[in-house]
Write an enzyme that holds these catalytic residues in place. Sequence first.
Site, short mmCIF file in Angstrom:
data_model
loop_
_atom_site.label_atom_id
_atom_site.label_comp_id
_atom_site.label_asym_id
_atom_site.label_seq_id
_atom_site.Cartn_x
_atom_site.Cartn_y
_atom_site.Cartn_z
N ASP A 52 -23.21 -25.64 8.38
CA ASP A 52 -23.69 -24.59 7.49
C ASP A 52 -23.70 -23.24 8.21
OD1 ASP A 52 -25.75 -25.13 9.27
OD2 ASP A 52 -27.19 -25.76 7.76
N HIS A 78 -34.72 -31.29 4.29
CA HIS A 78 -33.32 -30.90 4.07
C HIS A 78 -32.44 -31.30 5.25
CE1 HIS A 78 -33.85 -26.56 5.90
NE2 HIS A 78 -33.41 -27.37 6.82
N ASN A 86 -38.99 -29.87 5.19
CA ASN A 86 -39.01 -30.27 3.78
C ASN A 86 -37.99 -31.37 3.48
OD1 ASN A 86 -36.62 -28.89 3.91
ND2 ASN A 86 -37.08 -27.43 2.27
C1 GLP Z 1 -31.99 -25.30 9.67
C2 GLP Z 1 -30.60 -25.92 9.65
C3 GLP Z 1 -30.64 -27.43 9.68
C4 GLP Z 1 -31.63 -27.91 10.72
C5 GLP Z 1 -33.01 -27.42 10.36
C6 GLP Z 1 -34.07 -27.88 11.32
O1 GLP Z 1 -32.51 -25.02 8.43
N1 GLP Z 1 -29.83 -25.49 8.54
O2 GLP Z 1 -29.34 -27.92 9.95
O3 GLP Z 1 -31.63 -29.31 10.78
O4 GLP Z 1 -32.97 -25.99 10.37
O5 GLP Z 1 -34.12 -27.03 12.44
P1 GLP Z 1 -34.92 -27.33 13.76
O6 GLP Z 1 -34.16 -28.39 14.46
O7 GLP Z 1 -34.90 -26.02 14.49
O8 GLP Z 1 -36.28 -27.76 13.37
#
Ligand code: GLP
Length: 251
Positions: A63, A132, A130
């Site tokens: 992404d 995702h 959340n």
């Molecule tokens: C972002 C990315 C995700 C990632 C998520 C969690 O929103 N788009 O791909 O998994 O953050 O991030 P973190 O690992 O910093 O908690």
Amino acid sequence: MEVVITDHPELVVADAVAEAITGGATTLGLATGSSPLPTYRELIRRHREEGLSFANVTAVMLDEYVGLPHDHPESYTRFIHDNFTGLIDIGDVYLPDTMSDDPKKAARDYDELIARVGPVDVQILGIGSNGHIGFNEPSSSLTSRTRLKTLAERTRLDNARFFDSLDEVPRHAITQGLGTITEARRLVLAATGEGKAAAIAAAVEGPLSAACPASILQWHAHATVVVDRAAAALLRDVDYYLNAYEHKLAR
Ligand code: GLP
């Protein structure tokens, strides 16, 4: 789905990547965020000290924020270059063209590109608080393709720590869809810390549901969830996961 509870998730994820590459894998799916960082550091170490080569590997990113210049320190283009791909001998690194005047078309083009260079052999994933994956926010279709998404406010708040203010966090991103992600041969999701415990419990032991996009891993034939104790805190079946991993037979 395999659930691995360990003090060192980065070693388990790095092993999965290294084994795939030495076995001939040529396409790696990469995620950003803080969760995969220790894995990238470990893979860089193996590249430098143990000769692990990515020379035959192409990387496909999950992404990218829309409208954030690629040289912005928080763009995922810059993040992955500075923290991983710029530090190893990997081949092409693909991202969606989020500076395009037509981001919807850019998303479709990226989906087609993934179909051309794929299938992804190993897709590394993190998870949002959340539930995702990528930027597939809750309510995302379980068969969605790469597309333009509006970020949830919770996601913007979570990611605001990387920006000077909440106002600077983009509102849109192009993300691989859940249908796109599940075309990878193997999915490996890593999560650490108590802030991820509820999302992990929903993804692993909750229903397969668009309300928790990461639950799509339950649908995949070869998915691994690697968590530390804190992220595993709300799982019910911990004894089984520990026992199954201890007595694991070669796949
Ligand atoms: C972002 C990315 C995700 C990632 C998520 C969690 O929103 N788009 O791909 O998994 O953050 O991030 P973190 O690992 O910093 O908690």
